[in-house]
Design a protein around this motif. Structure first.
Motif, PDB file in Angstrom:
ATOM      1  N   ALA A 197      18.002 -18.952 -26.891  1.00 55.55           N
ATOM      2  CA  ALA A 197      18.893 -17.626 -27.064  1.00 55.55           C
ATOM      3  C   ALA A 197      20.375 -18.200 -27.494  1.00 55.55           C
ATOM      4  CB  ALA A 197      19.271 -17.395 -25.327  1.00 55.55           C
ATOM      5  N   GLU A 198      20.690 -19.282 -27.316  1.00 56.78           N
ATOM      6  CA  GLU A 198      22.105 -19.675 -27.754  1.00 56.78           C
ATOM      7  C   GLU A 198      22.012 -19.790 -29.099  1.00 56.78           C
ATOM      8  OE1 GLU A 198      25.285 -23.387 -27.575  1.00 56.78           O
ATOM      9  OE2 GLU A 198      23.611 -23.378 -26.227  1.00 56.78           O
ATOM     10  N   ARG A 199      20.950 -20.390 -29.754  1.00 55.85           N
ATOM     11  CA  ARG A 199      20.717 -20.520 -31.222  1.00 55.85           C
ATOM     12  C   ARG A 199      20.580 -19.184 -31.690  1.00 55.85           C
ATOM     13  NH1 ARG A 199      16.680 -24.000 -31.304  1.00 55.85           N
ATOM     14  NH2 ARG A 199      18.002 -25.697 -31.693  1.00 55.85           N
ATOM     15  N   ILE A 200      19.952 -18.227 -31.487  1.00 54.83           N
ATOM     16  CA  ILE A 200      19.733 -17.091 -32.010  1.00 54.83           C
ATOM     17  C   ILE A 200      21.151 -16.198 -32.001  1.00 54.83           C
ATOM     18  CG2 ILE A 200      18.605 -14.678 -31.838  1.00 54.83           C
ATOM     19  CD1 ILE A 200      16.171 -16.400 -30.589  1.00 54.83           C
ATOM     20  N   GLY A 201      21.869 -16.317 -30.849  1.00 52.31           N
ATOM     21  CA  GLY A 201      23.085 -15.706 -30.838  1.00 52.31           C
ATOM     22  C   GLY A 201      24.314 -16.193 -31.750  1.00 52.31           C
ATOM     23  N   ALA A 202      24.205 -17.507 -32.272  1.00 51.01           N
ATOM     24  CA  ALA A 202      24.745 -18.116 -33.148  1.00 51.01           C
ATOM     25  C   ALA A 202      24.312 -17.495 -34.572  1.00 51.01           C
ATOM     26  CB  ALA A 202      24.605 -19.559 -33.176  1.00 51.01           C
ATOM     27  N   TRP A 203      23.197 -17.270 -34.682  1.00 47.73           N
ATOM     28  CA  TRP A 203      22.473 -16.743 -36.065  1.00 47.73           C
ATOM     29  C   TRP A 203      23.355 -15.316 -36.319  1.00 47.73           C
ATOM     30  CZ3 TRP A 203      16.522 -17.455 -35.658  1.00 47.73           C
ATOM     31  CH2 TRP A 203      16.335 -18.828 -35.476  1.00 47.73           C
TER      32      TRP A 203
ATOM     33  N   SER B 145      23.326 -21.217 -40.315  1.00 47.40           N
ATOM     34  CA  SER B 145      22.664 -21.914 -41.137  1.00 47.40           C
ATOM     35  C   SER B 145      21.328 -21.126 -41.446  1.00 47.40           C
ATOM     36  CB  SER B 145      21.993 -23.094 -40.134  1.00 47.40           C
ATOM     37  OG  SER B 145      21.531 -22.420 -38.984  1.00 47.40           O
ATOM     38  N   VAL B 146      21.229 -19.919 -41.184  1.00 53.27           N
ATOM     39  CA  VAL B 146      20.145 -19.070 -41.596  1.00 53.27           C
ATOM     40  C   VAL B 146      20.685 -17.963 -42.467  1.00 53.27           C
ATOM     41  CG1 VAL B 146      18.652 -19.952 -39.985  1.00 53.27           C
ATOM     42  CG2 VAL B 146      19.888 -17.705 -39.585  1.00 53.27           C
ATOM     43  N   HIS B 147      19.927 -16.963 -42.824  1.00 55.30           N
ATOM     44  CA  HIS B 147      20.330 -15.759 -43.391  1.00 55.30           C
ATOM     45  C   HIS B 147      19.479 -14.529 -42.889  1.00 55.30           C
ATOM     46  CE1 HIS B 147      21.435 -12.417 -45.891  1.00 55.30           C
ATOM     47  NE2 HIS B 147      20.118 -12.136 -46.365  1.00 55.30           N
ATOM     48  N   LEU B 148      20.015 -13.797 -42.210  1.00 55.57           N
ATOM     49  CA  LEU B 148      19.167 -12.609 -41.585  1.00 55.57           C
ATOM     50  C   LEU B 148      19.590 -11.229 -42.130  1.00 55.57           C
ATOM     51  CD1 LEU B 148      19.869 -13.260 -37.533  1.00 55.57           C
ATOM     52  CD2 LEU B 148      17.794 -14.275 -39.106  1.00 55.57           C
ATOM     53  N   ASP B 149      18.452 -10.615 -42.905  1.00 53.25           N
ATOM     54  CA  ASP B 149      18.706  -9.311 -43.338  1.00 53.25           C
ATOM     55  C   ASP B 149      18.785  -8.452 -42.066  1.00 53.25           C
ATOM     56  OD1 ASP B 149      16.126  -8.904 -42.223  1.00 53.25           O
ATOM     57  OD2 ASP B 149      15.138  -9.194 -44.213  1.00 53.25           O
ATOM     58  N   GLN B 150      18.919  -7.138 -42.651  1.00 52.71           N
ATOM     59  CA  GLN B 150      19.019  -6.101 -41.149  1.00 52.71           C
ATOM     60  C   GLN B 150      17.806  -6.070 -40.398  1.00 52.71           C
ATOM     61  OE1 GLN B 150      22.237  -4.212 -40.635  1.00 52.71           O
ATOM     62  NE2 GLN B 150      21.147  -4.714 -38.633  1.00 52.71           N
ATOM     63  N   ASP B 151      16.784  -6.043 -40.909  1.00 55.34           N
ATOM     64  CA  ASP B 151      15.536  -5.977 -40.015  1.00 55.34           C
ATOM     65  C   ASP B 151      15.569  -7.231 -39.064  1.00 55.34           C
ATOM     66  OD1 ASP B 151      14.439  -3.690 -40.652  1.00 55.34           O
ATOM     67  OD2 ASP B 151      13.101  -4.316 -42.167  1.00 55.34           O
ATOM     68  N   ARG B 152      15.704  -8.405 -39.450  1.00 55.84           N
ATOM     69  CA  ARG B 152      15.758  -9.533 -38.647  1.00 55.84           C
ATOM     70  C   ARG B 152      17.113  -9.753 -37.921  1.00 55.84           C
ATOM     71  NH1 ARG B 152      12.884 -10.158 -43.323  1.00 55.84           N
ATOM     72  NH2 ARG B 152      10.759 -11.065 -42.765  1.00 55.84           N
ATOM     73  N   ARG B 153      18.078  -9.066 -38.101  1.00 55.72           N
ATOM     74  CA  ARG B 153      19.162  -9.141 -37.176  1.00 55.72           C
ATOM     75  C   ARG B 153      18.764  -8.186 -35.956  1.00 55.72           C
ATOM     76  NH1 ARG B 153      24.119 -10.652 -38.469  1.00 55.72           N
ATOM     77  NH2 ARG B 153      25.088  -9.362 -36.702  1.00 55.72           N
ATOM     78  N   TRP B 154      18.263  -7.174 -36.228  1.00 59.77           N
ATOM     79  CA  TRP B 154      17.671  -6.277 -34.978  1.00 59.77           C
ATOM     80  C   TRP B 154      16.636  -7.057 -34.455  1.00 59.77           C
ATOM     81  CZ3 TRP B 154      19.891  -2.723 -32.528  1.00 59.77           C
ATOM     82  CH2 TRP B 154      20.451  -1.630 -33.203  1.00 59.77           C
ATOM     83  N   ASN B 155      15.748  -7.752 -34.990  1.00 58.01           N
ATOM     84  CA  ASN B 155      14.845  -8.413 -34.448  1.00 58.01           C
ATOM     85  C   ASN B 155      15.280  -9.401 -33.290  1.00 58.01           C
ATOM     86  OD1 ASN B 155      12.635  -7.081 -35.545  1.00 58.01           O
ATOM     87  ND2 ASN B 155      12.370  -8.467 -37.088  1.00 58.01           N
ATOM     88  N   ALA B 156      16.249  -9.865 -33.773  1.00 60.87           N
ATOM     89  CA  ALA B 156      17.163 -11.047 -32.934  1.00 60.87           C
ATOM     90  C   ALA B 156      17.722 -10.583 -31.899  1.00 60.87           C
ATOM     91  CB  ALA B 156      18.272 -11.910 -33.898  1.00 60.87           C
ATOM     92  N   VAL B 157      18.333  -9.157 -31.962  1.00 67.55           N
ATOM     93  CA  VAL B 157      18.888  -8.354 -30.868  1.00 67.55           C
ATOM     94  C   VAL B 157      17.800  -8.142 -29.874  1.00 67.55           C
ATOM     95  CG1 VAL B 157      19.966  -6.300 -30.373  1.00 67.55           C
ATOM     96  CG2 VAL B 157      20.843  -7.736 -32.230  1.00 67.55           C
TER      97      VAL B 157
END
Length: 323
Positions: free
Chosen positions: A137-143, A151-163
């Motif tokens: 959870a901490e790692r994903i929050g940092a993304w 350290s990673v690139h999240l497009d909009q869809d993956r930002r939503w998936n992380a949320v």
């Protein structure tokens, strides 16, 4: 020339076999040796997180250099995690250690991949599906933080998936996250994802509220939004909530078949929990027998759920001491 041509054809055949069977190979390594000689399984050793296991994977699939092989490997990690979540409590603490090892293995693959590469993106997708620990959870929050230092690139869809993943994990700032993301992406897709994030929250009252909403034909929800909720309502790591809603979902099938169209029913049937217990297998078998006249889509979903549940129970017999 003929010899070179023959060697080339053989190598092509080998590569095709590697790609075709990569998922089976990886899953086999994850749950390898489970009861293979009637001995107590050490699930923690079976996960390819150690150098020995990682090397075995790379050796078998030629270093996983092909996109399709990486796709199969990441998918295998997700399948293994879903199976481990359903194992009976007798598998603990090895089951919990194995889940964490899978999580760590995928996180390492993300770290080693080039930022923004297709390979990293595949592993990110897998990680968002298997993440369950506070560290994850901490790692994903940092993304989700702004800036090129991430350290990673999240497009909009993956930002939503992380949320959605963070909300499924019960993040304290979950509502703030999806509201902030919705401000950045107020599209219809963004709205669907925000509903998915709400539905993913791990509270039984929340789940029952959303079940009532999606099942109500008169509710102000489009089919696309209902399906987005259903796809995220019961993630694999919310086993206790799946068990709590098992009877409710099973009992609602005849009514859903009468009130909704096929596109809705295909997603609703996929929500039938597979609990990997003798009681759940028995109740699914009884439901198949009792509901032979329900909508064919739901009847097929019932049969598939029963088959998968029975298969999981058979696998658990080899994985859990004393079974």
């Amino acid at each position: 020339y003929k010899r070179q041509h023959q060697v080339g054809r053989i190598q092509d055949d080998v590569n095709r076999i590697k790609v075709h069977h990569a998922k089976d190979i990886a899953f086999g390594l994850v749950v390898a040796d489970l009861g293979s000689r009637g001995e107590q399984a050490d699930l923690g050793r079976c996960v390819p997180v150690s150098d020995r296991r990682a090397d075995s994977l790379d050796d078998i699939v030629g270093g996983a250099k092909e996109y399709r092989v990486v796709l199969q490997l990441s998918s295998a990690m997700e399948d293994a995690a879903r199976y481990l979540w359903r194992l009976p409590p007798g598998a603990d603490p090895d089951r919990i250690r194995s889940l964490k090892n899978i999580e760590d293995f995928v996180a390492e693959r993300i770290r080693l991949a080039d930022r923004g590469s297709d390979r990293q993106t595949l592993w990110i997708d897998a990680y968002l599906n298997i993440a369950h620990s506070p560290e994850a959870a901490e790692r994903i929050g940092a993304w989700l933080q702004p800036g090129d230092a991430v350290s990673v690139h999240l497009d909009q869809d993956r930002r939503w998936n992380a949320v959605v993943t963070l909300n499924a994990l019960g993040a304290a700032d979950g509502e703030e996250l999806w509201r902030r993301e919705l401000t950045s992406d107020p599209s219809d897709n963004g709205r669907r994802k925000s509903l998915a994030a709400e539905a993913a929250r791990p509270e039984e009252g929340n789940k029952r509220s959303w079940l009532d909403r999606i099942r109500d034909p008169a509710a102000d929800l489009s089919l696309a939004r209902r399906r987005a909720v259903m796809w995220n309502l019961l993630p694999p790591n919310q086993y206790a909530l799946q068990a709590a809603l098992f009877a409710d979902i099973l009992g609602s099938l005849p009514r859903m078949g009468e009130q909704h169209e096929d596109a809705f029913l295909s997603s609703y049937g996929a929500m039938i929990p597979k609990l990997c217990r003798e009681e759940s297998v028995s109740r699914l078998a009884q439901a198949v027998e009792n509901h032979g006249d329900i909508n064919p889509i739901l009847l097929r979903a019932l049969k598939v759920a029963h088959q998968e549940d029975a298969r999981c129970l058979r696998m658990a017999a080899f994985s859990v001491p004393g079974r």
